[in-house]
Design an enzyme around this catalytic site. Structure first.
Site, PDB file in Angstrom:
ATOM      1  N   ARG A  80       0.670  -1.130  -0.074  1.00 16.02           N
ATOM      2  CA  ARG A  80      -0.002   0.153  -0.087  1.00 16.02           C
ATOM      3  C   ARG A  80       0.919   1.410   0.008  1.00 16.02           C
ATOM      4  O   ARG A  80       1.161   1.773   1.120  1.00 16.02           O
ATOM      5  CB  ARG A  80      -1.005   0.035   1.176  1.00 16.02           C
ATOM      6  CG  ARG A  80      -1.861   1.402   1.234  1.00 16.02           C
ATOM      7  CD  ARG A  80      -2.829   1.427   0.303  1.00 16.02           C
ATOM      8  NE  ARG A  80      -3.763   0.156   0.114  1.00 16.02           N
ATOM      9  CZ  ARG A  80      -4.221  -0.227  -0.772  1.00 16.02           C
ATOM     10  NH1 ARG A  80      -4.097   0.447  -2.189  1.00 16.02           N
ATOM     11  NH2 ARG A  80      -5.324  -1.395  -0.922  1.00 16.02           N
ATOM     12  N   GLN A 119      -6.862  -7.954  -9.601  1.00 15.47           N
ATOM     13  CA  GLN A 119      -6.979  -6.596  -9.546  1.00 15.47           C
ATOM     14  C   GLN A 119      -5.463  -6.067  -9.813  1.00 15.47           C
ATOM     15  O   GLN A 119      -4.379  -6.317  -9.011  1.00 15.47           O
ATOM     16  CB  GLN A 119      -7.450  -5.632  -8.564  1.00 15.47           C
ATOM     17  CG  GLN A 119      -7.239  -4.165  -8.477  1.00 15.47           C
ATOM     18  CD  GLN A 119      -8.342  -3.239  -8.256  1.00 15.47           C
ATOM     19  OE1 GLN A 119      -9.375  -3.385  -8.786  1.00 15.47           O
ATOM     20  NE2 GLN A 119      -7.984  -2.342  -7.323  1.00 15.47           N
ATOM     21  N   HIS A 122       1.880   2.931 -10.500  1.00 16.35           N
ATOM     22  CA  HIS A 122       1.002   3.467  -9.417  1.00 16.35           C
ATOM     23  C   HIS A 122       1.542   4.110  -8.301  1.00 16.35           C
ATOM     24  O   HIS A 122       1.490   3.905  -7.185  1.00 16.35           O
ATOM     25  CB  HIS A 122       0.148   2.195  -8.876  1.00 16.35           C
ATOM     26  CG  HIS A 122      -1.112   2.485  -8.050  1.00 16.35           C
ATOM     27  ND1 HIS A 122      -1.353   3.256  -7.226  1.00 16.35           N
ATOM     28  CD2 HIS A 122      -2.128   1.933  -8.896  1.00 16.35           C
ATOM     29  CE1 HIS A 122      -2.672   3.358  -6.987  1.00 16.35           C
ATOM     30  NE2 HIS A 122      -3.213   2.521  -7.927  1.00 16.35           N
ATOM     31  N   ASP A 165      -7.499  19.010  -8.215  1.00 15.16           N
ATOM     32  CA  ASP A 165      -7.386  18.802  -6.713  1.00 15.16           C
ATOM     33  C   ASP A 165      -7.783  17.577  -6.501  1.00 15.16           C
ATOM     34  O   ASP A 165      -8.372  16.787  -7.160  1.00 15.16           O
ATOM     35  CB  ASP A 165      -7.681  19.920  -5.828  1.00 15.16           C
ATOM     36  CG  ASP A 165      -9.479  19.909  -5.901  1.00 15.16           C
ATOM     37  OD1 ASP A 165     -10.110  21.064  -6.158  1.00 15.16           O
ATOM     38  OD2 ASP A 165      -9.957  18.741  -5.926  1.00 15.16           O
ATOM     39  N   GLU A 219      -0.486   8.218 -11.917  1.00 18.23           N
ATOM     40  CA  GLU A 219      -0.121   7.246 -12.224  1.00 18.23           C
ATOM     41  C   GLU A 219      -0.176   7.166 -13.846  1.00 18.23           C
ATOM     42  O   GLU A 219      -1.035   6.924 -14.186  1.00 18.23           O
ATOM     43  CB  GLU A 219      -1.245   6.084 -11.747  1.00 18.23           C
ATOM     44  CG  GLU A 219      -1.609   6.287 -10.200  1.00 18.23           C
ATOM     45  CD  GLU A 219      -2.652   5.385  -9.874  1.00 18.23           C
ATOM     46  OE1 GLU A 219      -3.258   4.518 -10.632  1.00 18.23           O
ATOM     47  OE2 GLU A 219      -3.544   5.647  -8.857  1.00 18.23           O
TER      48      GLU A 219
HETATM   49  O1  TA6 Z   1      -5.435   3.688  -9.516  1.00 22.14           O
HETATM   50  C1  TA6 Z   1      -6.451   3.876  -8.738  1.00 22.14           C
HETATM   51  C2  TA6 Z   1      -7.051   2.427  -8.473  1.00 22.14           C
HETATM   52  O2  TA6 Z   1      -7.555   1.775  -9.332  1.00 22.14           O
HETATM   53  C3  TA6 Z   1      -8.382   2.840  -7.521  1.00 22.14           C
HETATM   54  O3  TA6 Z   1      -9.598   2.115  -8.291  1.00 22.14           O
HETATM   55  C4  TA6 Z   1      -8.132   2.064  -6.296  1.00 22.14           C
HETATM   56  O4  TA6 Z   1      -8.590   0.791  -6.508  1.00 22.14           O
HETATM   57  C5  TA6 Z   1      -6.481   2.107  -6.406  1.00 22.14           C
HETATM   58  O5  TA6 Z   1      -6.119   1.674  -7.678  1.00 22.14           O
HETATM   59  C6  TA6 Z   1      -5.900   1.031  -5.307  1.00 22.14           C
HETATM   60  O6  TA6 Z   1      -6.226  -0.324  -5.670  1.00 22.14           O
HETATM   61  P1  TA6 Z   1      -5.572  -1.557  -4.907  1.00 22.14           P
HETATM   62  O7  TA6 Z   1      -5.685  -2.747  -5.678  1.00 22.14           O
HETATM   63  O8  TA6 Z   1      -4.073  -1.247  -4.550  1.00 22.14           O
HETATM   64  O9  TA6 Z   1      -6.217  -1.406  -3.500  1.00 22.14           O
END
Ligand code: TA6
Length: 295
Positions: free
Chosen positions: A61, A84, A163, A206, A269
């Site tokens: 994170r 994801q 990211h 912002d 990102e």
């Molecule tokens: O890049 C933004 C995003 O796609 C948000 O929708 C949020 O899900 C973030 O990434 C973090 O994703 P994660 O899978 O690391 O919790």
């Protein structure tokens, strides 16, 4: 020692004081300390949640997670078994080489090949190389994707994104230039609304409220500025950019987000996330970003 190889990470040290740490898990840059142009004392430029897992149990994170071969929840048939943001950020990479080590900077290459876990989720043969370079006031990350399939096979399709969790006060930070760009607002309540492009009417955006915006065909260079600081991002081959900050309501629901963590960063990102990169067998794609200290 400019490059220190530890069991779980690689530590880069610049002769003038800056440093960077790259966790082998996910090839995740978890620290970048660089001086400003007005002070010689290196300060941390990235945000990593105090609750972040650094033991390989889950994606970090914070820092700079590497997103590949899909951004967000997978939608391509080739990615249907993937989590994801894909598999690059939740697999252990290998330190391959130190590619630069002099007064100008320090640079290392990490690699990722299909392992048993990946092969269960993703069928295509590939080779990933990730080059991280630390200069006095800059950090660059380059992702090289090689399609290792036989020449007779169809091209692969993928997405890729860096990211970045940029350490900045979310109450004050702005990112520009985004005026006039088409973007997709992932905070909308319905799938239809999330799939409907909007036109950005602000030059500088912002994150004072929950923001999760995917800008398409963006300029490729971004200024992230706040009262006392600033970072510039210059990219190559990354046509889109995402701006994200969950703010308090959504942020408090993120299990590994420290209390109030959302107040301490903006995610900017750069990536190729609207549509897919199409890569022929035997070819290599490279996406690059350079993070520059402006203040
Ligand atoms: O890049 C933004 C995003 O796609 C948000 O929708 C949020 O899900 C973030 O990434 C973090 O994703 P994660 O899978 O690391 O919790």
């Amino acid at each position: 020692m400019p490059v220190e190889i530890r069991t779980d990470r690689v530590v880069l040290k610049h002769p003038k004081g800056p440093s960077a740490e790259i966790l082998l898990y996910g090839a995740t840059v978890i620290s970048w300390k660089s001086a400003s142009h007005t002070s010689n004392e290196p300060v941390e430029r990235l945000f990593v949640s105090a609750k972040a897992a650094l033991d390989g149990s889950k994606p970090v994170r914070g820092g700079i997670p590497v997103v590949f071969p899909c951004f967000g929840a997978p939608t391509h048939p080739d990615h249907s078994k993937l989590p994801q943001h894909g598999f690059a950020r939740n697999n252990v990479w290998t330190y391959a080489a130190t590619v630069l080590d002099n007064e100008a900077g320090v640079s290392v290459r990490l690699t990722l090949e299909p392992n048993a876990t990946i092969q269960e989720q993703y069928a295509h043969p590939f080779h990933l190389a990730y080059v991280v370079t630390l200069a006095e006031h800059e950090l660059s990350t380059d992702l090289h994707v090689k399609n290792n399939a036989l020449s007779t096979t169809p091209p692969i399709e993928f997405q890729a994104l860096f990211h970045n969790y940029i350490r900045a006060p979310s109450s004050d930070v702005r990112v520009s230039p985004l005026l006039g760009l088409s973007y997709y607002d992932k905070t909308e309540a319905t799938e239809e609304a999330r799939a409907t492009p909007k036109k950005e009417v602000r030059q500088a955006v912002d994150v004072l409220r929950f923001t999760d915006s995917v800008y398409e065909d963006a300029p490729g260079r971004y200024d992230i500025l706040w009262g006392s600081g600033g970072i510039e991002i210059v990219t190559k081959n990354l046509k889109d950019v995402v701006v994200w900050n969950p703010q308090a309501e959504a942020g408090a629901k993120i299990g590994d987000m420290e209390e109030g963590g959302w107040e301490k960063y903006i995610c900017v990102e750069p990536g190729h996330v609207r549509g897919y990169v199409k890569l022929e067998a035997g070819q290599t794609w490279i996406g690059q970003q350079v993070l520059k200290v402006k203040v």
